[in-house]
Write an enzyme that holds these catalytic residues in place. Structure first.
Site, PDB file in Angstrom:
ATOM      1  N   SER A 238       4.209  -1.912  10.065  1.00 18.37           N
ATOM      2  CA  SER A 238       5.674  -1.939  10.138  1.00 18.37           C
ATOM      3  C   SER A 238       6.282  -3.291   9.748  1.00 18.37           C
ATOM      4  O   SER A 238       7.260  -3.742  10.347  1.00 18.37           O
ATOM      5  CB  SER A 238       6.152  -1.514  11.530  1.00 18.37           C
ATOM      6  OG  SER A 238       5.741  -0.183  11.793  1.00 18.37           O
TER       7      SER A 238
ATOM      8  N   ASN B 270       0.863  -1.184   0.000  1.00 19.57           N
ATOM      9  CA  ASN B 270       0.000   0.000   0.000  1.00 19.57           C
ATOM     10  C   ASN B 270       0.903   1.238   0.000  1.00 19.57           C
ATOM     11  O   ASN B 270       1.524   1.554   1.003  1.00 19.57           O
ATOM     12  CB  ASN B 270      -0.877  -0.041   1.264  1.00 19.57           C
ATOM     13  CG  ASN B 270      -1.657   1.236   1.488  1.00 19.57           C
ATOM     14  OD1 ASN B 270      -1.771   2.078   0.577  1.00 19.57           O
ATOM     15  ND2 ASN B 270      -2.197   1.399   2.677  1.00 19.57           N
ATOM     16  N   TRP B 271       0.956   1.903  -1.130  1.00 18.81           N
ATOM     17  CA  TRP B 271       1.858   3.060  -1.250  1.00 18.81           C
ATOM     18  C   TRP B 271       1.311   4.297  -0.529  1.00 18.81           C
ATOM     19  O   TRP B 271       2.016   5.290  -0.409  1.00 18.81           O
ATOM     20  CB  TRP B 271       2.074   3.412  -2.722  1.00 18.81           C
ATOM     21  CG  TRP B 271       2.842   2.393  -3.500  1.00 18.81           C
ATOM     22  CD1 TRP B 271       3.434   1.263  -3.024  1.00 18.81           C
ATOM     23  CD2 TRP B 271       3.116   2.430  -4.912  1.00 18.81           C
ATOM     24  NE1 TRP B 271       4.066   0.594  -4.047  1.00 18.81           N
ATOM     25  CE2 TRP B 271       3.874   1.288  -5.215  1.00 18.81           C
ATOM     26  CE3 TRP B 271       2.784   3.312  -5.940  1.00 18.81           C
ATOM     27  CZ2 TRP B 271       4.313   1.005  -6.508  1.00 18.81           C
ATOM     28  CZ3 TRP B 271       3.211   3.038  -7.219  1.00 18.81           C
ATOM     29  CH2 TRP B 271       3.972   1.894  -7.502  1.00 18.81           C
ATOM     30  N   LYS B 272       0.062   4.268  -0.146  1.00 23.15           N
ATOM     31  CA  LYS B 272      -0.583   5.446   0.450  1.00 23.15           C
ATOM     32  C   LYS B 272      -0.421   6.650  -0.505  1.00 23.15           C
ATOM     33  O   LYS B 272      -0.394   6.447  -1.710  1.00 23.15           O
ATOM     34  CB  LYS B 272      -0.015   5.707   1.849  1.00 23.15           C
ATOM     35  CG  LYS B 272      -0.036   4.428   2.695  1.00 23.15           C
ATOM     36  CD  LYS B 272       0.251   4.626   4.139  1.00 23.15           C
ATOM     37  CE  LYS B 272       0.133   3.292   4.842  1.00 23.15           C
ATOM     38  NZ  LYS B 272       0.329   3.382   6.280  1.00 23.15           N
TER      39      LYS B 272
ATOM     40  N   GLU C 181      -4.648  -4.812  11.193  1.00 20.49           N
ATOM     41  CA  GLU C 181      -3.643  -3.764  11.290  1.00 20.49           C
ATOM     42  C   GLU C 181      -3.825  -2.985  12.589  1.00 20.49           C
ATOM     43  O   GLU C 181      -4.642  -2.045  12.634  1.00 20.49           O
ATOM     44  CB  GLU C 181      -3.777  -2.791  10.112  1.00 20.49           C
ATOM     45  CG  GLU C 181      -3.553  -3.448   8.769  1.00 20.49           C
ATOM     46  CD  GLU C 181      -2.982  -2.448   7.764  1.00 20.49           C
ATOM     47  OE1 GLU C 181      -1.987  -2.772   7.139  1.00 20.49           O
ATOM     48  OE2 GLU C 181      -3.536  -1.341   7.641  1.00 20.49           O
TER      49      GLU C 181
ATOM     50  N   GLY D  61       3.175  -1.008   4.144  1.00 16.66           N
ATOM     51  CA  GLY D  61       3.191   0.394   3.745  1.00 16.66           C
ATOM     52  C   GLY D  61       4.588   0.814   3.328  1.00 16.66           C
ATOM     53  O   GLY D  61       5.046   0.560   2.209  1.00 16.66           O
ATOM     54  N   GLY D  62       5.309   1.449   4.262  1.00 16.35           N
ATOM     55  CA  GLY D  62       6.616   2.040   3.974  1.00 16.35           C
ATOM     56  C   GLY D  62       7.583   1.129   3.235  1.00 16.35           C
ATOM     57  O   GLY D  62       8.264   1.565   2.296  1.00 16.35           O
TER      58      GLY D  62
ATOM     59  N   GLU E 237      -6.269   4.860   8.429  1.00 19.65           N
ATOM     60  CA  GLU E 237      -6.030   6.283   8.087  1.00 19.65           C
ATOM     61  C   GLU E 237      -7.291   6.896   7.488  1.00 19.65           C
ATOM     62  O   GLU E 237      -7.590   8.069   7.717  1.00 19.65           O
ATOM     63  CB  GLU E 237      -4.824   6.391   7.130  1.00 19.65           C
ATOM     64  CG  GLU E 237      -3.522   6.149   7.879  1.00 19.65           C
ATOM     65  CD  GLU E 237      -2.371   5.637   7.037  1.00 19.65           C
ATOM     66  OE1 GLU E 237      -2.462   5.687   5.795  1.00 19.65           O
ATOM     67  OE2 GLU E 237      -1.379   5.188   7.627  1.00 19.65           O
TER      68      GLU E 237
ATOM     69  N   GLY F  51       3.230   2.497  10.559  1.00 15.46           N
ATOM     70  CA  GLY F  51       4.154   3.587  10.270  1.00 15.46           C
ATOM     71  C   GLY F  51       4.957   4.039  11.484  1.00 15.46           C
ATOM     72  O   GLY F  51       5.588   5.090  11.452  1.00 15.46           O
TER      73      GLY F  51
ATOM     74  N   HIS G 204      -9.169   1.285   5.722  1.00 12.87           N
ATOM     75  CA  HIS G 204      -7.850   1.484   6.326  1.00 12.87           C
ATOM     76  C   HIS G 204      -7.987   2.465   7.493  1.00 12.87           C
ATOM     77  O   HIS G 204      -8.769   3.418   7.415  1.00 12.87           O
ATOM     78  CB  HIS G 204      -6.870   2.022   5.267  1.00 12.87           C
ATOM     79  CG  HIS G 204      -5.454   2.009   5.758  1.00 12.87           C
ATOM     80  ND1 HIS G 204      -4.981   2.960   6.621  1.00 12.87           N
ATOM     81  CD2 HIS G 204      -4.434   1.143   5.539  1.00 12.87           C
ATOM     82  CE1 HIS G 204      -3.708   2.676   6.908  1.00 12.87           C
ATOM     83  NE2 HIS G 204      -3.354   1.579   6.261  1.00 12.87           N
TER      84      HIS G 204
HETATM   85  P1  PGA Z   1       3.428   0.480   7.425  1.00 18.25           P
HETATM   86  O1  PGA Z   1       1.919   0.631   6.932  1.00 18.25           O
HETATM   87  O2  PGA Z   1       3.958  -0.810   6.853  1.00 18.25           O
HETATM   88  O3  PGA Z   1       4.140   1.687   6.875  1.00 18.25           O
HETATM   89  O4  PGA Z   1       3.390   0.443   8.917  1.00 18.25           O
HETATM   90  C1  PGA Z   1       1.067  -0.477   6.910  1.00 18.25           C
HETATM   91  C2  PGA Z   1      -0.308  -0.093   6.430  1.00 18.25           C
HETATM   92  O5  PGA Z   1      -0.807   0.981   6.791  1.00 18.25           O
HETATM   93  O6  PGA Z   1      -0.946  -0.847   5.672  1.00 18.25           O
END
Ligand code: PGA
Length: 267
Positions: free
Chosen positions: A227, A17-19, A181, A248-249, A111, A187, A109
């Site tokens: 993470s 997930n590149w956000k 999650e 994500g990251g 966020e 993050g 998600h």
């Molecule tokens: P992260 O994000 O790997 O940067 O913690 C995970 C996600 O939000 O799906």
């Protein structure tokens, strides 16, 4: 924690997930590098699915690249409208994503739940819209730090799951993917332990069995997200109930994401 065996018939899913990162030009470069690195890694393609989830504005470019170069990776979107096409300024209909060749869509998600005030009811409506356009939802659930500290994390996450799937029967939910999650691990560099991820994945699977029957529960893939990196993914997906990761990251760099996929499959 129950160790995975080679008998598991759920295919490992590694979704990046590149956000809100990478514009469409950066997306092309990132997917190209990912594809080359995956080729070098000689990943057993029958054992896993690798998916990138870029911003909406990148999807057409990713489609052109994936189809033009016949890449085996799949792609999806980070959100979808609950509405059918029509007068909804700024929204993206599920059918538009299907037309762009998307396989998956992330829904609920944390966020989006936080920034856009998405309730479980809205999330359920988005799951419905996705399924009716033949997209596979990756439904995100997970608790806050406070809930974890108060030890209400399992109940909270299972309630969120039930409410986000209100009104569906088992046949409608075929192929669904759930991503556990924990919000405090996203993050932050804080990862739930493999045992924490395993505990929740088992609880989610048990609840699915109770509500929808064993067949649905056994075929649903449950991912862990928060993470995840190349050096912790193997331990997390070693559990029999954890079928992959939502990353994500560590998915932003093609070579890093390929290394993560390789580490996950090697187990
Ligand atoms: P992260 O994000 O790997 O940067 O913690 C995970 C996600 O939000 O799906």
């Amino acid at each position: 924690m129950r160790k995975k065996t080679n008998m598991s018939d759920r295919t490992l899913l590694l979704a990046g997930n590149w956000k809100m990162n990478h514009d469409h030009l950066e997306a092309i470069s990132s997917v190209q590098k990912l594809a080359w690195a995956l080729e070098d890694a000689k990943l057993d393609e029958s054992r896993c699915e690798v998916v990138v989830i870029p911003p909406f504005t990148d999807i057409r470019s990713v489609q052109t690249l994936v189809q033009g170069d016949k890449l085996w990776l799949k792609y999806g979107a980070q959100d979808v409208s609950q509405h059918a096409p029509g007068a909804h300024t700024g929204e993206i209909a599920a059918t538009f994503l299907t037309r762009l060749g998307c396989s998956y869509v992330v829904i609920g998600h944390s966020e989006r739940r936080a920034d856009n005030h998405e309730t479980n009811e809205v999330v359920a409506a988005k799951v419905r819209a996705a399924l009716s356009a033949e997209l596979t939802p990756i439904l995100c659930v997970g608790e806050s730090l406070q809930q974890r500290q108060e030890k209400t994390h399992v109940d909270f996450t299972l309630d969120q799951l039930e409410e986000s799937l209100a009104g569906f029967d088992a046949s409608a939910l075929e192929g669904l993917v759930i991503a556990y999650e924990p919000v405090w691990a996203i993050g932050t560099g804080e990862t739930a332990t493999a045992a924490d991820a395993a505990e929740m994945a088992a609880a989610i699977r048990a609840r699915l069995a109770e509500k929808y029957g064993n067949g649905m529960a056994e075929s649903t893939r449950i991912l862990y997200g928060g993470s995840v990196k190349a050096d912790n993914v193997a331990e997390i997906v070693a559990d029999a109930d954890v079928d992959g990761a939502l990353v994500g990251g560590a998915s932003l760099s093609g070579p890093d994401f390929a290394a993560l996929c390789k580490a996950a499959v090697a187990k």
